[in-house]
Design a protein around this motif. Structure first.
Motif, short mmCIF file in Angstrom:
data_model
loop_
_atom_site.label_atom_id
_atom_site.label_comp_id
_atom_site.label_asym_id
_atom_site.label_seq_id
_atom_site.Cartn_x
_atom_site.Cartn_y
_atom_site.Cartn_z
N MET A 48 72.40 40.75 -5.50
CA MET A 48 72.86 40.72 -4.11
C MET A 48 71.75 40.31 -3.15
O MET A 48 71.99 39.57 -2.18
N PHE A 49 70.52 40.76 -3.43
CA PHE A 49 69.42 40.51 -2.51
C PHE A 49 68.36 39.58 -3.11
O PHE A 49 67.25 39.49 -2.60
N THR A 50 68.72 38.89 -4.19
CA THR A 50 67.86 37.89 -4.83
C THR A 50 66.47 38.46 -5.13
O THR A 50 65.44 37.95 -4.68
N ILE A 51 66.46 39.55 -5.88
CA ILE A 51 65.22 40.21 -6.28
C ILE A 51 65.01 39.99 -7.77
O ILE A 51 65.94 40.18 -8.57
N SER A 52 63.82 39.60 -8.16
CA SER A 52 63.51 39.37 -9.57
C SER A 52 63.44 40.70 -10.32
O SER A 52 62.76 41.63 -9.88
N ARG A 53 64.09 40.78 -11.46
CA ARG A 53 64.06 42.00 -12.27
C ARG A 53 62.75 42.11 -13.04
O ARG A 53 62.45 43.16 -13.60
N GLU A 54 61.97 41.04 -13.08
CA GLU A 54 60.68 41.06 -13.78
C GLU A 54 59.53 41.42 -12.84
O GLU A 54 58.65 42.21 -13.18
N THR A 55 59.54 40.83 -11.65
CA THR A 55 58.42 41.03 -10.73
C THR A 55 58.75 41.96 -9.57
O THR A 55 57.85 42.40 -8.86
N TYR A 56 60.05 42.22 -9.36
CA TYR A 56 60.54 43.03 -8.23
C TYR A 56 60.22 42.38 -6.88
O TYR A 56 60.14 43.05 -5.86
#
Length: 281
Positions: free
Chosen positions: A47-55
């Motif tokens: 939803m907020f285009t946040i990377s699950r690897e780098t946060y």
């Protein structure tokens, strides 16, 4: 030992079993953040285009803060779209208990683009600590009319149903069997019932509240229009009852309610079966 089907014991990168938050907090920062990141709803990342690897977001800024101090069995997770944002999108605080259970202290999931209601500060702008130091009545009236529940500053994103299964798997992987919590308001308690929680203490009070709001009984009679939070008809919904209770209609503190969820089981408790449902916020 994990109990949920398909789940397994949580281990560190070297294969050492982890049994508590304190164990996780001894790990290197990147490793413990990876483990804690698994309990953030997947929908928030997309939803907020946040990377699950780098946060980090698409602007390169870190959006997720993990507060998990070494030597303590606690963790706080805050998701903010900007470091300057007053309110987080996602706020979670959890802790080990002395009985090898997991305490779910706070879980708040806000819609950051919705209107803010300053119910968390008094009329002079000072933090009221969940109204223990005073209420902001004008803001509460506006929040109530907008469909929010007591203590809500924003409309929610309705993602608790996405969060809880992830959290349950995480707790199970630590070998814990029970999640405990303390509802801060009547609507919180009813909502937890929906997700299968049972009462450690307070079930009798919840049943007494339901009886008291029935037609002709004590709390229903007190819905006399003496304040905006005590309007006729409020007895039929969780929203109305919660605001009336917040306004002191019980004439006793909202206190002593403790609940628990046994991993993999649902208690099926419903202390307000005749309620009229309205769209949750």
């Amino acid at each position: 030992m994990a109990r949920l089907p398909g789940n397994r014991q949580l281990t560190d990168s070297k294969g050492k079993p982890l049994f508590t938050l304190r164990d996780i907090n001894l790990l290197p920062r990147s490793e413990k953040e990876t483990l804690y990141g698994t309990i953030i709803p997947v929908q928030l990342f997309s939803m907020f285009t946040i990377s699950r690897e780098t946060y980090r977001g698409s602007d390169g800024e870190k959006k997720i803060e993990f507060i998990a101090p070494e030597g303590l069995g606690i963790c706080r997770i805050e998701v903010r779209l900007s470091p300057l944002d007053r309110d987080p999108v996602f706020f979670l605080e959890i802790a080990d208990t002395q009985y090898h259970q997991m305490e779910l202290a706070f879980c708040i999931i806000n819609d950051p683009f919705s209107q803010r209601f300053n119910v968390d500060v008094d009329e002079k702008g000072k933090n009221n600590y969940f109204t223990t130091l005073g209420r902001n009545i004008p803001e509460e009236i506006k929040a109530m009319k907008a469909g929010l529940f007591p203590n809500q500053t924003h409309r929610g994103l309705r993602m608790f149903s996405n969060f809880l299964p992830l959290f349950e798997v995480f707790v199970d992987s630590l070998g814990m069997e029970i999640i405990v919590a303390e509802p801060l308001s009547y609507d919180n308690a009813i909502r937890y019932e929906k997700y299968g929680f049972d009462y450690i203490t307070g079930k009798r009070l919840m049943c007494e509240i339901n009886e008291g709001f029935r037609k002709g009984n004590i709390y229903q009679r007190r819905l006399d229009g003496s304040s905006p939070f005590r309007s006729a008809g409020f007895e039929t919904t969780v929203h109305g009852r919660s605001w009336a209770i917040h306004d002191g209609i019980l004439e006793q503190p909202w206190d002593g309610i403790r609940i628990c969820l046994q991993i993999g089981q649902r208690a099926g408790i419903d202390t307000f079966p005749e309620r009229i449902n309205i769209s949750p916020r």
